[in-house]
Design an enzyme around this catalytic site. Structure first.
Site, PDB file in Angstrom:
ATOM      1  N   LYS A   1     -14.323  18.983  13.236  1.00  0.00           N
ATOM      2  CA  LYS A   1     -14.999  17.393  13.714  1.00  0.00           C
ATOM      3  C   LYS A   1     -15.370  17.841  14.871  1.00  0.00           C
ATOM      4  O   LYS A   1     -14.684  18.333  15.729  1.00  0.00           O
ATOM      5  CB  LYS A   1     -13.895  16.703  13.421  1.00  0.00           C
TER       6      LYS A   1
ATOM      7  N   HIS B   1     -10.431   2.060  12.287  1.00  0.00           N
ATOM      8  CA  HIS B   1     -11.459   2.751  12.530  1.00  0.00           C
ATOM      9  C   HIS B   1     -11.520   2.931  14.066  1.00  0.00           C
ATOM     10  O   HIS B   1     -11.261   2.107  14.830  1.00  0.00           O
ATOM     11  CB  HIS B   1     -12.933   2.319  12.214  1.00  0.00           C
ATOM     12  N   PHE B   2     -11.660   4.204  14.481  1.00  0.00           N
ATOM     13  CA  PHE B   2     -11.987   4.376  16.049  1.00  0.00           C
ATOM     14  C   PHE B   2     -13.308   4.618  16.365  1.00  0.00           C
ATOM     15  O   PHE B   2     -14.085   5.111  15.690  1.00  0.00           O
ATOM     16  CB  PHE B   2     -11.100   5.708  16.276  1.00  0.00           C
TER      17      PHE B   2
ATOM     18  N   ARG C   1      -4.889   6.490   7.430  1.00  0.00           N
ATOM     19  CA  ARG C   1      -5.654   7.522   8.058  1.00  0.00           C
ATOM     20  C   ARG C   1      -5.920   7.399   9.459  1.00  0.00           C
ATOM     21  O   ARG C   1      -5.918   8.464  10.150  1.00  0.00           O
ATOM     22  CB  ARG C   1      -7.069   7.491   7.417  1.00  0.00           C
TER      23      ARG C   1
ATOM     24  N   ASN D   1     -12.892  13.850  18.585  1.00  0.00           N
ATOM     25  CA  ASN D   1     -11.993  12.899  18.138  1.00  0.00           C
ATOM     26  C   ASN D   1     -10.893  12.493  19.202  1.00  0.00           C
ATOM     27  O   ASN D   1     -10.563  13.576  20.031  1.00  0.00           O
ATOM     28  CB  ASN D   1     -10.876  13.795  17.043  1.00  0.00           C
ATOM     29  N   THR D   2     -10.254  11.628  19.337  1.00  0.00           N
ATOM     30  CA  THR D   2      -9.485  10.986  20.050  1.00  0.00           C
ATOM     31  C   THR D   2      -8.063  10.768  19.563  1.00  0.00           C
ATOM     32  O   THR D   2      -7.965   9.893  18.671  1.00  0.00           O
ATOM     33  CB  THR D   2      -9.783   9.564  20.793  1.00  0.00           C
TER      34      THR D   2
ATOM     35  N   HIS E   1      -5.505   9.557  14.765  1.00  0.00           N
ATOM     36  CA  HIS E   1      -5.574   8.873  16.070  1.00  0.00           C
ATOM     37  C   HIS E   1      -4.509   8.726  16.749  1.00  0.00           C
ATOM     38  O   HIS E   1      -4.609   8.088  17.893  1.00  0.00           O
ATOM     39  CB  HIS E   1      -6.580   7.821  15.994  1.00  0.00           C
TER      40      HIS E   1
END
Ligand code: NAG
Length: 147
Positions: free
Chosen positions: A67, A144-145, A34, A70-71, A39
């Site tokens: 969303k 996770h970012f 994910r 987001n990066t 990302h």
């Protein structure tokens, strides 16, 4: 005799299952998959607004809502995995201590309006900046970012 055979078979199956669980590495884990989908894009070095509009949709972040932020990191996944190997850990936003920082090329996509699933509008900001990611598993991989 038959009972003994059945028991040995059961034991063997159990050991096999345990073995499979142990050798399954973090590279296959869903959170890592994910993370990559949401990302990581090493194909470009930076994106504009249309890039964000397209990528946010194709990478599944505009299905029910747009969303907000987001990066996308524009580096090879190996480079990103290496950030996890950095021995220095820092606190994540949720105050867990499994975050690591590194400097990478990114595009930050910020929602400016529009509607899901096909018309979310984004403002892109491409830069080279410090990012913070949470890592987990063995070997450590990004899951996770953070920021
Ligand atoms: C955005 O970038 C793409 C690819 O580099 C380019 O083809 C397109 O014209 C750009 N769009 C805008 C609105 O600047």
């Amino acid at each position: 005799m038959a009972l003994q055979k059945t028991l040995s078979l059961l034991l063997l199956s159990l050991l096999t299952l345990l073995g499979l669980g142990l050798v399954q590495s973090s590279y296959g884990q869903p959170m890592y998959q994910r993370f990559q989908r949401q990302h990581v894009d090493h194909k470009v070095t930076g994106g504009n607004n249309s890039y964000c509009n397209r990528m946010m949709r194709t990478q599944g972040m505009t299905r029910h809502t747009c969303k907000q932020f987001n990066t996308f990191i524009h580096e090879n996944i190996r480079t990103i995995n290496n950030i996890c190997r950095n021995r220095k850990t820092i606190p994540c936003k949720n105050s867990r201590m499994n975050c690591h920082a590194g400097v990478v090329r990114v595009t930050d996509c910020r929602n400016t309006g529009g509607s899901p699933p096909n018309n979310c509008q984004y403002q892109a900001t491409a830069s080279r900046r410090r990012v913070v990611i949470a890592c987990d598993g063995n070997p450590l991989v990004p899951v996770h970012f953070d920021s």
